[in-house]
Design a protein around this motif. Sequence first.
Motif, PDB file in Angstrom:
ATOM      1  N   ALA A   1       0.822  -1.211   0.000  1.00  0.00           N
ATOM      2  CA  ALA A   1       0.000   0.000   0.000  1.00  0.00           C
ATOM      3  C   ALA A   1       0.857   1.262   0.000  1.00  0.00           C
ATOM      4  N   GLY A   2       2.178   1.104   0.104  1.00  0.00           N
ATOM      5  CA  GLY A   2       3.077   2.236   0.047  1.00  0.00           C
ATOM      6  C   GLY A   2       3.499   2.796   1.385  1.00  0.00           C
ATOM      7  N   ALA A   3       3.081   2.147   2.470  1.00  0.00           N
ATOM      8  CA  ALA A   3       3.479   2.569   3.814  1.00  0.00           C
ATOM      9  C   ALA A   3       4.581   1.644   4.321  1.00  0.00           C
ATOM     10  N   LEU A   4       5.062   1.906   5.532  1.00  0.00           N
ATOM     11  CA  LEU A   4       6.135   1.085   6.105  1.00  0.00           C
ATOM     12  C   LEU A   4       5.555   0.084   7.089  1.00  0.00           C
ATOM     13  N   GLY A   5       5.626  -1.188   6.757  1.00  0.00           N
ATOM     14  CA  GLY A   5       5.192  -2.245   7.653  1.00  0.00           C
ATOM     15  C   GLY A   5       6.362  -2.759   8.471  1.00  0.00           C
TER      16      GLY A   5
END
Length: 353
Positions: A37-41
Amino acid sequence: MTLNTALTDLVGVRHPIVQTGMGWVAGPRLVTATAQAGALGILASATMTYDELAQAIRETKSRTDAPFGVNLRADAEDAQQRVDLLIREGVRVASFALAPNKDMIGKLQDAGIVVIPSVGAARHADKVASWGADAVLVQGGEGGGHTGGVATTLLLPSVLDAVDIPVIAAGGFFDGRGLAAALAYGAAGIGMGTRFLLTQESTVPEEVKREYLARGLNDTVVTRRVDGMPHRVLRTTLVNHLEQSGPVRGLAHAARNTKRFQKLTGVSWRGLVREGLATKRGNDMTWSQLMMAANTPMLLRAGLVEGNTEAGVLASGQVVGMLEDLPTVADLVDRIITDAEIRLAELSKLTEG
């Protein structure tokens, strides 16, 4: 509008949003969805054995080419082995609940890994910044799990004033308004736990998710009866019982959980003692509180993995009272970014003309 910040530049993600490393929750499925989704997991490794962590990293890498991170315990018995694992696997970010030492930070950075410790006070942020940390994540008292007593609206600016590295704001964030507000404060992004826990890709049992969604703003409590340190959790029958029970019963319960956790994780008794001593020194804990610390992973596992709300504890931020749905991670990130862009555009009009 594109929300490029010091965090997106540092880590290489599209959006300034971090899914925090929640024990028993932040596994490959959730982290992969967040990364895509383009975030940092962030993978949570404290509740994984070394082999389980190695498998989780490989599985996540097989599912996505996007950057992701791993949360480590700097005082763990096999911390150096885990650091070496991150280096071999080329993990992008190493985050820490307890601050790593200067040598560990240097070793990770020499391998091109971004180091982001979590801190609960400006002085802690200043210390890890002086050791070379790339950024810090600061959680205010609204946050779930282990937390402090200072609200994010006060803690965040105090940390921003103390350091000149990127600061990620956590504790009380769940939507685009919060992201816009954090950026207005000067933060480089936001971290969220409870909001990501309540998504479709979260592996928390569905009946437990419904338990969260049924709660209001006053349905969390900060208790020391779970492990001796301030811990924000949902109010449940078990938590109420722990609050009312005497110290002898609490210690007996902790002793049983210590044995269960040792067997589950494979950590040696010597390692548990070493980790306990480090925790005691770092948090000024009594021996009784130290023994109670074994309650945390096992009580959380009962609730978040086994779905047993009668025998488990459900860590939760106060934002639980604001949440009403179970979106996909992609939809959640998209609507947060879209809403934040709208809010920031509206604010920019105030300075026009």
